[in-house]
Design a protein around this motif. Sequence first.
Motif, PDB file in Angstrom:
ATOM      1  N   ARG A  99      68.063 -20.324 -43.174  1.00 38.42           N
ATOM      2  CA  ARG A  99      67.154 -19.254 -42.768  1.00 38.42           C
ATOM      3  C   ARG A  99      66.483 -18.615 -43.981  1.00 38.42           C
ATOM      4  O   ARG A  99      65.315 -18.204 -43.910  1.00 38.42           O
ATOM      5  CB  ARG A  99      67.903 -18.210 -41.937  1.00 38.42           C
ATOM      6  N   ASN A 131      63.538 -20.691 -44.894  1.00 36.26           N
ATOM      7  CA  ASN A 131      62.403 -20.400 -44.018  1.00 36.26           C
ATOM      8  C   ASN A 131      61.682 -19.132 -44.463  1.00 36.26           C
ATOM      9  O   ASN A 131      60.452 -19.099 -44.569  1.00 36.26           O
ATOM     10  CB  ASN A 131      62.878 -20.214 -42.572  1.00 36.26           C
ATOM     11  N   ARG A 132      62.471 -18.083 -44.697  1.00 40.76           N
ATOM     12  CA  ARG A 132      61.884 -16.793 -45.076  1.00 40.76           C
ATOM     13  C   ARG A 132      61.114 -16.911 -46.388  1.00 40.76           C
ATOM     14  O   ARG A 132      59.978 -16.417 -46.511  1.00 40.76           O
ATOM     15  CB  ARG A 132      62.989 -15.742 -45.199  1.00 40.76           C
ATOM     16  N   VAL A 163      57.171 -11.281 -42.883  1.00 36.06           N
ATOM     17  CA  VAL A 163      58.315 -11.872 -42.187  1.00 36.06           C
ATOM     18  C   VAL A 163      59.204 -10.791 -41.572  1.00 36.06           C
ATOM     19  O   VAL A 163      59.549  -9.799 -42.222  1.00 36.06           O
ATOM     20  CB  VAL A 163      59.152 -12.747 -43.145  1.00 36.06           C
ATOM     21  N   GLU A 166      62.825 -10.698 -39.013  1.00 31.90           N
ATOM     22  CA  GLU A 166      63.892 -11.501 -38.422  1.00 31.90           C
ATOM     23  C   GLU A 166      64.617 -10.705 -37.346  1.00 31.90           C
ATOM     24  O   GLU A 166      64.835  -9.499 -37.487  1.00 31.90           O
ATOM     25  CB  GLU A 166      64.892 -11.937 -39.495  1.00 31.90           C
ATOM     26  N   SER A 167      64.974 -11.380 -36.281  1.00 30.59           N
ATOM     27  CA  SER A 167      65.766 -10.753 -35.224  1.00 30.59           C
ATOM     28  C   SER A 167      66.759 -11.766 -34.691  1.00 30.59           C
ATOM     29  O   SER A 167      66.630 -12.972 -34.926  1.00 30.59           O
ATOM     30  CB  SER A 167      64.867 -10.234 -34.095  1.00 30.59           C
ATOM     31  N   GLU A 168      67.763 -11.268 -33.967  1.00 32.67           N
ATOM     32  CA  GLU A 168      68.822 -12.126 -33.445  1.00 32.67           C
ATOM     33  C   GLU A 168      69.061 -11.787 -31.981  1.00 32.67           C
ATOM     34  O   GLU A 168      69.090 -10.627 -31.590  1.00 32.67           O
ATOM     35  CB  GLU A 168      70.107 -11.924 -34.244  1.00 32.67           C
ATOM     36  N   TRP A 182      68.381 -17.129 -33.717  1.00 31.61           N
ATOM     37  CA  TRP A 182      67.669 -16.389 -34.748  1.00 31.61           C
ATOM     38  C   TRP A 182      66.179 -16.631 -34.590  1.00 31.61           C
ATOM     39  O   TRP A 182      65.736 -17.769 -34.433  1.00 31.61           O
ATOM     40  CB  TRP A 182      68.120 -16.825 -36.139  1.00 31.61           C
ATOM     41  N   GLN A 223      62.716 -15.958 -36.578  1.00 29.65           N
ATOM     42  CA  GLN A 223      62.047 -15.544 -37.798  1.00 29.65           C
ATOM     43  C   GLN A 223      60.541 -15.661 -37.586  1.00 29.65           C
ATOM     44  O   GLN A 223      60.027 -16.757 -37.372  1.00 29.65           O
ATOM     45  CB  GLN A 223      62.478 -16.423 -38.972  1.00 29.65           C
ATOM     46  N   THR A 224      59.849 -14.550 -37.596  1.00 24.16           N
ATOM     47  CA  THR A 224      58.416 -14.570 -37.348  1.00 24.16           C
ATOM     48  C   THR A 224      57.665 -14.224 -38.627  1.00 24.16           C
ATOM     49  O   THR A 224      58.004 -13.259 -39.325  1.00 24.16           O
ATOM     50  CB  THR A 224      58.025 -13.557 -36.251  1.00 24.16           C
TER      51      THR A 224
END
Length: 261
Positions: free
Chosen positions: A182, A185-186, A196, A198-200, A254, A256-257
Motif C-alpha cells: 500500500r 501505491n501511495r 491521496v 486512504e480508508s478501510e 483498503w 486508496q484514492t
Amino acid sequence: MDPGFGGEVATFYARYRRGYPPAVLDALVGAFGLTAGDVVLDLGCGTGQLTLPMAGRVGAVLGMDPEPDMLLLARRTAEERGVANAAWVLGADRDLPAVGAALGAAALGAVTIAVAVHWMDRDAVFRVVRPLLRPGGGVAVVTNGAPLWLQDTDWSRTAKEHLERLLGRTLAGTCQTDAAGRRRNRDALEAAGYRVVESEVGYDATLTVDELAGGLFSAMSLGELPPQRRAEFAAGLHDALGSAEPLTEHVQVWVQTGTVP
C-alpha cells in the motif's frame, strides 16, 4: 499485467471471489464526486466484482482485462443481472495509451484497480491515465487485505500448510496487499501528482471449505496447480477442516484514492 488466468481459473474467480460492500462504493463515489454523468474504467476487472456494482452508481463502466475468459464471464454476469451500461475491453495496462486515444482527454470520472495493481507498472499507469481524468476525478486502488493463505486464523494456517506441501515451496507472497504494498501505491500516486486519501472497510464473513478452496484456486494459474492436484488439495482440506464449518473470516478492504487537484 497478463497473469494468464483463463479457463477453469476464471470460473473459480467468478464463483468464489468476494464482491464489495456498499461502503467501498460509497468511498469511491465520495472521493471523486461520481454521478450518473460519469464513465469509470475498471482496469484489471477480472469477472466484474467491482465493475458491476459500480455500474449502478455512474453513467457507464468499462471493464478492461487481458484474459478473454474473464471478460466472457463478466459479460455473462452483466446480462444475467440486467446491467446494460457496462462494456468490456480486452487489454492490459500497456494498452492504456490506445484506450486514451479512443476516449479523449478528461473523459473519465475515475479509474479503479481492484486486487490487480501488483500485475502492473503502477508508476506508468498512474501517469498515463491522469490526462484521461476530469477535474476532481482520480485513480482508486482497492486492496482486499491479507490473502486467504496468510490470515491470522487456524483455518488459514491449515490451508497454507496443505498448499505448501502440495507445491513443495513456502508461500510468503502477499500480492502486495500488505502495508509495504500500500505504501508503494501511495508513493507512486503522489509522485504522479495525485492527492491521496486512504480508508478501510472491515467486516466479518463466513465461508465454507469449498469456498476457501475455490478462493485459493482463483489465485493460482493452471500451470501452478493443475486440475488433478486441485482435487487432491480440496479433499485434504475437507479432511482437515470439514468439521469446523462455517469458517469465520475478517475481511479488510483498503481503498486508496488519488484525486486530480
